[in-house]
Enzyme design. Sequence first.
Site, PDB file in Angstrom:
ATOM      1  N   HIS A   8       0.809  -1.098   0.036  1.00 59.00           N
ATOM      2  CA  HIS A   8       0.023   0.039   0.190  1.00 59.00           C
ATOM      3  C   HIS A   8       1.145   1.202  -0.004  1.00 59.00           C
ATOM      4  O   HIS A   8       1.652   1.477   0.995  1.00 59.00           O
ATOM      5  CB  HIS A   8      -0.852   0.017   1.314  1.00 59.00           C
ATOM      6  CG  HIS A   8      -1.845   0.866   1.376  1.00 59.00           C
ATOM      7  ND1 HIS A   8      -1.885   1.831   2.454  1.00 59.00           N
ATOM      8  CD2 HIS A   8      -2.667   1.543   0.456  1.00 59.00           C
ATOM      9  CE1 HIS A   8      -3.007   2.752   2.411  1.00 59.00           C
ATOM     10  NE2 HIS A   8      -3.137   2.548   1.073  1.00 59.00           N
ATOM     11  N   GLU A  35       0.679  -0.445  -4.864  1.00 56.05           N
ATOM     12  CA  GLU A  35      -0.339   0.329  -4.945  1.00 56.05           C
ATOM     13  C   GLU A  35       0.256   1.772  -4.914  1.00 56.05           C
ATOM     14  O   GLU A  35       1.124   2.137  -4.193  1.00 56.05           O
ATOM     15  CB  GLU A  35      -1.543   0.205  -3.980  1.00 56.05           C
ATOM     16  CG  GLU A  35      -2.648   1.158  -4.360  1.00 56.05           C
ATOM     17  CD  GLU A  35      -2.545   2.484  -3.537  1.00 56.05           C
ATOM     18  OE1 GLU A  35      -3.387   3.150  -3.594  1.00 56.05           O
ATOM     19  OE2 GLU A  35      -1.721   2.711  -2.537  1.00 56.05           O
ATOM     20  N   ASP A  37      -0.844   6.335  -5.898  1.00 56.35           N
ATOM     21  CA  ASP A  37      -1.700   7.167  -5.966  1.00 56.35           C
ATOM     22  C   ASP A  37      -0.987   8.323  -7.111  1.00 56.35           C
ATOM     23  O   ASP A  37      -0.152   8.723  -6.669  1.00 56.35           O
ATOM     24  CB  ASP A  37      -2.215   7.834  -4.754  1.00 56.35           C
ATOM     25  CG  ASP A  37      -2.526   6.931  -3.649  1.00 56.35           C
ATOM     26  OD1 ASP A  37      -3.829   6.363  -3.773  1.00 56.35           O
ATOM     27  OD2 ASP A  37      -1.851   6.618  -2.744  1.00 56.35           O
ATOM     28  N   HIS A  50      -0.881  11.328  -2.560  1.00 56.93           N
ATOM     29  CA  HIS A  50      -2.190  10.732  -2.148  1.00 56.93           C
ATOM     30  C   HIS A  50      -3.145  12.082  -1.609  1.00 56.93           C
ATOM     31  O   HIS A  50      -4.308  11.869  -1.875  1.00 56.93           O
ATOM     32  CB  HIS A  50      -2.090   9.803  -0.575  1.00 56.93           C
ATOM     33  CG  HIS A  50      -3.371   9.535  -0.163  1.00 56.93           C
ATOM     34  ND1 HIS A  50      -4.148  10.182   0.797  1.00 56.93           N
ATOM     35  CD2 HIS A  50      -3.992   8.344  -0.431  1.00 56.93           C
ATOM     36  CE1 HIS A  50      -5.035   9.481   1.373  1.00 56.93           C
ATOM     37  NE2 HIS A  50      -5.285   8.320   0.436  1.00 56.93           N
ATOM     38  N   GLU A 110      -3.863   4.156  -8.444  1.00 57.24           N
ATOM     39  CA  GLU A 110      -5.149   4.736  -8.015  1.00 57.24           C
ATOM     40  C   GLU A 110      -5.130   6.225  -8.404  1.00 57.24           C
ATOM     41  O   GLU A 110      -4.397   7.028  -8.147  1.00 57.24           O
ATOM     42  CB  GLU A 110      -5.356   4.489  -6.388  1.00 57.24           C
ATOM     43  CG  GLU A 110      -6.654   5.366  -6.023  1.00 57.24           C
ATOM     44  CD  GLU A 110      -6.992   5.555  -4.541  1.00 57.24           C
ATOM     45  OE1 GLU A 110      -7.631   6.108  -4.380  1.00 57.24           O
ATOM     46  OE2 GLU A 110      -6.429   4.609  -4.023  1.00 57.24           O
TER      47      GLU A 110
END
Length: 250
Positions: A8, A35, A37, A50, A110
């Site tokens: 993450h 993952e 962002d 993020h 993301e």
Amino acid sequence: MNNRVYAHRGMSALAPENTLAAIKLCKKYNIDWFECDIDVIADGTVILTHDSTLDRCTNRSGGYYDLTQADLAGIDAGAWFSEDFQGEPLPTLSQVVQWMNSYQLNANIEIKSCEAGKAMALKLLDGLQQALTALEPEREVIISSFNHLFLAELKKRCPQLAVACLYESYDCLDDALTVLEWVGAEYIHLSQQGLTRETVARFNDAGYKVAVYTVNSPMQANELFNWGVFGVFSDIPHLLAAQYRKVNTN
């Protein structure tokens, strides 16, 4: 390991989140997927972040929508985490794609819900598409977002890309199967808070893979995998994956 563990925001317990340092550590700990962002700055450069401001994770404050790539050189994205990471740059998605190729890593990217309006949001999609053209064919990528309009537009442009609809609240799931079909999604990503076995079965039975965020308990991860969850996002993927392997080899 049949069940997937995503790092993450990279190995965010060991290095500053959403940085090249955090991504590089995935290779060291045999984590194949991470993952991250993304959002966009003024000149169309896609960056890893993020938050909608720079305050929490850099030496700068305020927003970033008026910045250009030339401004990134003055941003320290590591010192807030530890002196060991002082001078860690705020990465661009193009840099991340290069590292994915070099370190043979795969990514769940993301898309943040761009707060700067439609023109900037479309610029974000343009930058994402451009960055992914450099990705080697052996590498895998999933694009996720809470903003399902982003995903629907991206799927029209790039039908070959796998996409995942993110949901934060279980109060919004009544029409989720319709949304998933409309978007053309292959995955649905759900919060661990309030998740039930029945919810997992509902989406699995409809043909969608379920991933869950953010899972930092090996026992909980094992339970979720037993429910039929495809993957989990974790801040400690190296510990979680090791424990999961141990549980399933005893």
